[in-house]
Design a protein around this motif. Structure first.
Motif, PDB file in Angstrom:
ATOM      1  N   ASP A 142      91.701 -25.154 -30.863  1.00  0.00           N
ATOM      2  CA  ASP A 142      91.573 -25.818 -29.558  1.00  0.00           C
ATOM      3  C   ASP A 142      91.632 -27.338 -29.682  1.00  0.00           C
ATOM      4  OD1 ASP A 142      91.574 -23.560 -28.007  1.00  0.00           O
ATOM      5  OD2 ASP A 142      89.426 -23.571 -27.578  1.00  0.00           O
ATOM      6  N   ILE A 143      91.027 -27.884 -30.732  1.00  0.00           N
ATOM      7  CA  ILE A 143      91.121 -29.333 -30.953  1.00  0.00           C
ATOM      8  C   ILE A 143      92.591 -29.732 -31.080  1.00  0.00           C
ATOM      9  CG2 ILE A 143      90.662 -31.166 -32.641  1.00  0.00           C
ATOM     10  CD1 ILE A 143      87.888 -29.835 -33.075  1.00  0.00           C
ATOM     11  N   ASP A 199      95.235 -31.945 -28.435  1.00  0.00           N
ATOM     12  CA  ASP A 199      95.750 -33.166 -29.067  1.00  0.00           C
ATOM     13  C   ASP A 199      94.611 -34.113 -29.467  1.00  0.00           C
ATOM     14  OD1 ASP A 199      97.751 -34.811 -30.086  1.00  0.00           O
ATOM     15  OD2 ASP A 199      97.938 -35.929 -28.208  1.00  0.00           O
ATOM     16  N   LEU A 200      93.564 -33.534 -30.063  1.00  0.00           N
ATOM     17  CA  LEU A 200      92.404 -34.322 -30.474  1.00  0.00           C
ATOM     18  C   LEU A 200      92.257 -34.429 -31.997  1.00  0.00           C
ATOM     19  CD1 LEU A 200      89.786 -32.924 -27.911  1.00  0.00           C
ATOM     20  CD2 LEU A 200      91.047 -35.096 -27.788  1.00  0.00           C
ATOM     21  N   MET A 201      93.179 -33.856 -32.752  1.00  0.00           N
ATOM     22  CA  MET A 201      93.046 -33.894 -34.215  1.00  0.00           C
ATOM     23  C   MET A 201      93.049 -35.323 -34.753  1.00  0.00           C
ATOM     24  SD  MET A 201      92.329 -31.107 -35.778  1.00  0.00           S
ATOM     25  CE  MET A 201      92.582 -31.718 -37.443  1.00  0.00           C
ATOM     26  N   ARG A 202      93.604 -36.270 -34.015  1.00  0.00           N
ATOM     27  CA  ARG A 202      93.636 -37.661 -34.483  1.00  0.00           C
ATOM     28  C   ARG A 202      92.228 -38.229 -34.665  1.00  0.00           C
ATOM     29  NH1 ARG A 202      94.852 -37.526 -29.182  1.00  0.00           N
ATOM     30  NH2 ARG A 202      93.811 -38.952 -27.750  1.00  0.00           N
ATOM     31  N   PHE A 203      91.233 -37.596 -34.030  1.00  0.00           N
ATOM     32  CA  PHE A 203      89.854 -38.059 -34.158  1.00  0.00           C
ATOM     33  C   PHE A 203      89.157 -37.492 -35.397  1.00  0.00           C
ATOM     34  CE2 PHE A 203      90.780 -38.382 -29.608  1.00  0.00           C
ATOM     35  CZ  PHE A 203      90.524 -39.732 -29.417  1.00  0.00           C
ATOM     36  N   VAL A 204      89.779 -36.536 -36.057  1.00  0.00           N
ATOM     37  CA  VAL A 204      89.211 -35.938 -37.270  1.00  0.00           C
ATOM     38  C   VAL A 204      89.927 -36.569 -38.456  1.00  0.00           C
ATOM     39  CG1 VAL A 204      88.803 -33.807 -38.547  1.00  0.00           C
ATOM     40  CG2 VAL A 204      88.743 -33.780 -36.040  1.00  0.00           C
ATOM     41  N   ARG A 205      89.234 -37.509 -39.121  1.00  0.00           N
ATOM     42  CA  ARG A 205      89.865 -38.259 -40.208  1.00  0.00           C
ATOM     43  C   ARG A 205      89.468 -37.755 -41.587  1.00  0.00           C
ATOM     44  NH1 ARG A 205      87.779 -42.099 -36.875  1.00  0.00           N
ATOM     45  NH2 ARG A 205      89.191 -42.867 -35.308  1.00  0.00           N
ATOM     46  N   THR A 206      88.213 -37.316 -41.739  1.00  0.00           N
ATOM     47  CA  THR A 206      87.742 -36.787 -43.018  1.00  0.00           C
ATOM     48  C   THR A 206      86.788 -35.630 -42.763  1.00  0.00           C
ATOM     49  OG1 THR A 206      85.831 -38.278 -43.154  1.00  0.00           O
ATOM     50  CG2 THR A 206      87.892 -39.048 -44.176  1.00  0.00           C
ATOM     51  N   CYS A 207      86.624 -34.822 -43.783  1.00  0.00           N
ATOM     52  CA  CYS A 207      85.679 -33.704 -43.739  1.00  0.00           C
ATOM     53  C   CYS A 207      84.766 -33.847 -44.944  1.00  0.00           C
ATOM     54  CB  CYS A 207      86.441 -32.378 -43.793  1.00  0.00           C
ATOM     55  SG  CYS A 207      85.370 -30.932 -43.831  1.00  0.00           S
ATOM     56  N   ALA A 208      83.468 -33.886 -44.703  1.00  0.00           N
ATOM     57  CA  ALA A 208      82.506 -34.009 -45.798  1.00  0.00           C
ATOM     58  C   ALA A 208      82.006 -32.638 -46.227  1.00  0.00           C
ATOM     59  CB  ALA A 208      81.346 -34.916 -45.391  1.00  0.00           C
ATOM     60  N   GLY A 209      82.707 -31.598 -45.805  1.00  0.00           N
ATOM     61  CA  GLY A 209      82.388 -30.258 -46.269  1.00  0.00           C
ATOM     62  C   GLY A 209      81.539 -29.445 -45.335  1.00  0.00           C
ATOM     63  N   SER A 210      81.260 -28.250 -45.803  1.00  0.00           N
ATOM     64  CA  SER A 210      80.476 -27.307 -45.010  1.00  0.00           C
ATOM     65  C   SER A 210      79.373 -26.700 -45.873  1.00  0.00           C
ATOM     66  CB  SER A 210      81.391 -26.232 -44.406  1.00  0.00           C
ATOM     67  OG  SER A 210      82.184 -25.636 -45.418  1.00  0.00           O
ATOM     68  N   GLU A 254      87.053 -17.033 -27.383  1.00  0.00           N
ATOM     69  CA  GLU A 254      88.281 -17.256 -26.627  1.00  0.00           C
ATOM     70  C   GLU A 254      88.528 -18.753 -26.516  1.00  0.00           C
ATOM     71  OE1 GLU A 254      88.346 -15.212 -22.902  1.00  0.00           O
ATOM     72  OE2 GLU A 254      87.565 -13.361 -23.784  1.00  0.00           O
ATOM     73  N   SER A 255      89.779 -19.110 -26.437  1.00  0.00           N
ATOM     74  CA  SER A 255      90.154 -20.510 -26.316  1.00  0.00           C
ATOM     75  C   SER A 255      89.490 -21.135 -25.091  1.00  0.00           C
ATOM     76  CB  SER A 255      91.666 -20.634 -26.195  1.00  0.00           C
ATOM     77  OG  SER A 255      92.016 -21.979 -25.955  1.00  0.00           O
ATOM     78  N   VAL A 256      88.999 -22.340 -25.280  1.00  0.00           N
ATOM     79  CA  VAL A 256      88.407 -23.087 -24.164  1.00  0.00           C
ATOM     80  C   VAL A 256      89.283 -24.290 -23.811  1.00  0.00           C
ATOM     81  CG1 VAL A 256      86.040 -22.375 -24.690  1.00  0.00           C
ATOM     82  CG2 VAL A 256      86.946 -24.475 -25.715  1.00  0.00           C
ATOM     83  N   SER A 257      90.445 -24.398 -24.451  1.00  0.00           N
ATOM     84  CA  SER A 257      91.262 -25.600 -24.284  1.00  0.00           C
ATOM     85  C   SER A 257      91.738 -25.807 -22.848  1.00  0.00           C
ATOM     86  CB  SER A 257      92.443 -25.599 -25.257  1.00  0.00           C
ATOM     87  OG  SER A 257      93.282 -24.492 -25.037  1.00  0.00           O
TER      88      SER A 257
END
Length: 176
Positions: A76-77, A81-92, A165-168
């Motif tokens: 959904d992100i 078109d919001l992936m540009r706001f996700v720059r790094t992932c510090a893990g899970s 379900e998708s909420v987009s």
């Protein structure tokens, strides 16, 4: 080594042991009873994170009951078109005690210990506050945003949704 018991709101009572001989903030823990990371936390592939630094090429350890949820969040992100706001992932997944942003000692396991949390943009100078635009997607799909407890990089499963379900489309209409 200190031993603790915690009644997790989604998983029930667990018993764990800390690594150090005294309680230490953020210390590594090992589960003794009530939770088995080897069977409960399994690898999930999130294609949208493939090129995001820190995401292990989009392969994260996450609680098996939340695989569909975390995959739908990122689908959904991407749709919004919001992936540009996700720059790094510090893990899970990271079996450790909580690390309150206040610096205080916590004797409770972090939700990362259960594979129920993910940190995004941890190194952006705002503790991840830059991911605010994606927070509504996480929240609509059963996650709690860490901004509520001064940790805006952090998202954790608040409820399991078996067939998300998708909420987009709904969020796109609200965001206009």
């Amino acid at each position: 080594m200190p031993i603790g018991t915690y009644n997790h709101p989604l998983l029930g009572e667990v018993t764990f042991r800390a690594r150090q001989p005294i309680w230490v903030r953020g210390d590594h823990i090992t589960f003794i009873d009530g939770f088995d990371p080897a069977t409960e936390v399994t690898e999930v592939t999130i294609p949208q994170l493939r090129n995001i630094p820190g995401s292990n090429r989009g392969k994260l350890g996450f609680h098996r009951k939340a695989h569909a949820q975390i995959q739908m969040v990122f689908a959904d992100i991407e749709r919004l078109d919001l992936m540009r706001f996700v720059r790094t992932c510090a893990g899970s997944f990271n079996a450790r005690l909580r690390k309150p942003t206040s610096g205080a000692l916590s004797k409770l396991p972090s939700n990362h210990s259960f594979g129920l949390a993910i940190d995004l943009n941890a190194d952006d100078g705002s503790l991840g506050d830059s991911v605010a635009p994606v927070a509504p997607v996480f929240e609509a799909l059963g996650f709690k945003w860490g901004k509520d407890f001064n940790d805006p990089m952090h998202f954790e499963v608040d409820e399991f949704i078996e067939d998300p379900e998708s909420v987009s489309a709904h969020l796109a209409a609200i965001m206009r």
